[in-house]
Scaffold this active site. Sequence first.
Site, short mmCIF file in Angstrom:
data_model
loop_
_atom_site.label_atom_id
_atom_site.label_comp_id
_atom_site.label_asym_id
_atom_site.label_seq_id
_atom_site.Cartn_x
_atom_site.Cartn_y
_atom_site.Cartn_z
N GLU A 175 66.62 -44.41 -4.44
CA GLU A 175 67.53 -44.56 -6.03
C GLU A 175 68.40 -46.03 -6.74
OE1 GLU A 175 70.93 -42.28 -5.09
OE2 GLU A 175 71.58 -42.28 -6.82
N THR B 78 62.18 -42.30 0.43
CA THR B 78 63.74 -41.75 1.09
C THR B 78 63.32 -40.52 2.33
OG1 THR B 78 65.42 -40.65 1.26
CG2 THR B 78 64.25 -41.58 -0.57
N ILE B 79 63.98 -40.32 3.54
CA ILE B 79 63.99 -38.90 4.23
C ILE B 79 64.56 -37.99 3.58
CG2 ILE B 79 64.08 -40.90 6.50
CD1 ILE B 79 66.68 -39.92 6.34
N ASP B 80 65.36 -38.57 2.44
CA ASP B 80 65.80 -37.71 1.41
C ASP B 80 65.46 -36.52 0.83
OD1 ASP B 80 68.53 -39.02 3.16
OD2 ASP B 80 69.03 -39.42 1.59
N ARG C 279 76.49 -19.89 22.64
CA ARG C 279 77.05 -20.83 21.72
C ARG C 279 76.55 -20.37 20.88
NH1 ARG C 279 76.92 -25.63 25.56
NH2 ARG C 279 78.92 -25.62 26.97
N MET D 96 70.84 -35.88 7.72
CA MET D 96 71.21 -36.03 6.97
C MET D 96 70.47 -35.94 4.82
SD MET D 96 70.28 -40.07 7.35
CE MET D 96 71.87 -41.42 9.21
N HIS E 282 70.87 -41.23 12.63
CA HIS E 282 69.76 -42.37 12.29
C HIS E 282 68.30 -42.01 13.23
CE1 HIS E 282 73.38 -44.66 10.78
NE2 HIS E 282 72.47 -44.75 9.80
N GLN F 20 67.40 -39.34 12.60
CA GLN F 20 66.11 -39.17 11.88
C GLN F 20 65.71 -40.05 10.98
OE1 GLN F 20 68.19 -35.79 9.62
NE2 GLN F 20 69.60 -36.77 10.68
O1 F6P Z 1 69.80 -42.51 1.47
C1 F6P Z 1 68.82 -42.13 3.42
C2 F6P Z 1 69.91 -41.52 4.97
O2 F6P Z 1 69.76 -41.80 5.44
C3 F6P Z 1 71.30 -40.82 4.10
O3 F6P Z 1 70.08 -39.50 4.38
C4 F6P Z 1 72.34 -41.35 4.51
O4 F6P Z 1 73.16 -40.50 4.19
C5 F6P Z 1 71.92 -42.65 4.17
O5 F6P Z 1 71.61 -42.69 4.59
C6 F6P Z 1 73.07 -42.98 6.24
O6 F6P Z 1 73.22 -44.71 5.44
P1 F6P Z 1 73.67 -45.72 6.58
O7 F6P Z 1 72.51 -46.10 7.02
O8 F6P Z 1 74.39 -47.09 5.56
O9 F6P Z 1 73.82 -45.75 7.41
#
Ligand code: F6P
Length: 347
Positions: free
Chosen positions: A109, A131-133, A168, A175, A277, A279
């Site tokens: 974005e 983007t992974i998102d 548990r 993320m 990270h 992920q």
């Molecule tokens: O946009 C990808 C992402 O991994 C999001 O899921 C997460 O909120 C953000 O980037 C984390 O960013 P940074 O690498 O700056 O910690």
Amino acid sequence: MRVGVLTGGGDCPGLNAVIRAIVRTGVFDHGCEFVGFKDGWRGPLEGDTQPLDVPAVRGILPRGGTVLGSSRTNPLAEAASKDGVSGLDRIRENLAALGVDALIAIGGEDTLGVAWRLCQAGVPVVGVPKTIDNDLGATDYTFGFDTAVNIAMEAIDRLHTTAESHHRALIVEVMGRNAGWIALHAGLAGGANVILIPERPFDIEEVCDYVQHRFETRYAPIVVVAEGAHPKTAGEAAGDARVDSFGHARLGGVGQMLAEEIEKRTGKEARATVLGHTQRGGTPTAFDRVLATRFGVHAIRAVMDGAFGTMVALHGTGIVRVPIAEAVRQLKLVPPELYAEAEVFFG
Ligand code: F6P
């Protein structure tokens, strides 16, 4: 044709596959030359480049990260101006000095938002969505997402067995920023008992009921929570006050908050795991390698056709061109009907 390439924003698996596809298709099919810009928009802003040719992309297909480096540098921010010259004009000057005819910007974005502003100012840019998102509009999927989901799914599989051994509740924070795609897909694939996403603020009592019910059926519950999810009583997601150059807050903490609440309200032990990270790291899945490669081939074709201001996108099984503006206009969120399908498995 001399084409600049940059990767901006959070890295994701598949970036190297796109870079490789752009360079190989550009050189072999169209006789292009390439300039690699280092660290996202910082590269064109400061004129910082690296060689980008066929030998430079050899062997990078399975590698995570990006050989070009990445950053969240915002050339449109106040801080990007130097000696009275705006960030946009500095980029324009550097591209001219380097003889760059067109740019391919690979990003999410924010990176593509800048790409769109540059296009409006007459700089020829083609966009590639990553983007992974998976929250970019105008494309069905972004590469990186499938790998992130698989990493989270594998973690959930592993957490099931240890949760059961110790009776548990285990909370897994994933993320995704303000979209719940990773949580929803990884939670469904991993058989989570509750999935919490930003699009649907949760009721902590209801979450505890699911957890309690799961313990009563003698299984230990797994709760998957997106970093951007928040309770109905809180207006926004947990995080800290630091914001990046695009104004995004650093999210995180909802998993620990949930674990504490669940322990307090149910009397059962609950622990949080934050995948963070992991992920984004490591080798891309086959799906992401193929999607990224196809995006790369189509991006250089778009440059050769002079289709500036467009972004390559996946629609169904085909790669199409859409206006970059369409992709950055609105975040793509998890639709309620998809969440309802996941809810069938809660508890
Ligand atoms: O946009 C990808 C992402 O991994 C999001 O899921 C997460 O909120 C953000 O980037 C984390 O960013 P940074 O690498 O700056 O910690």
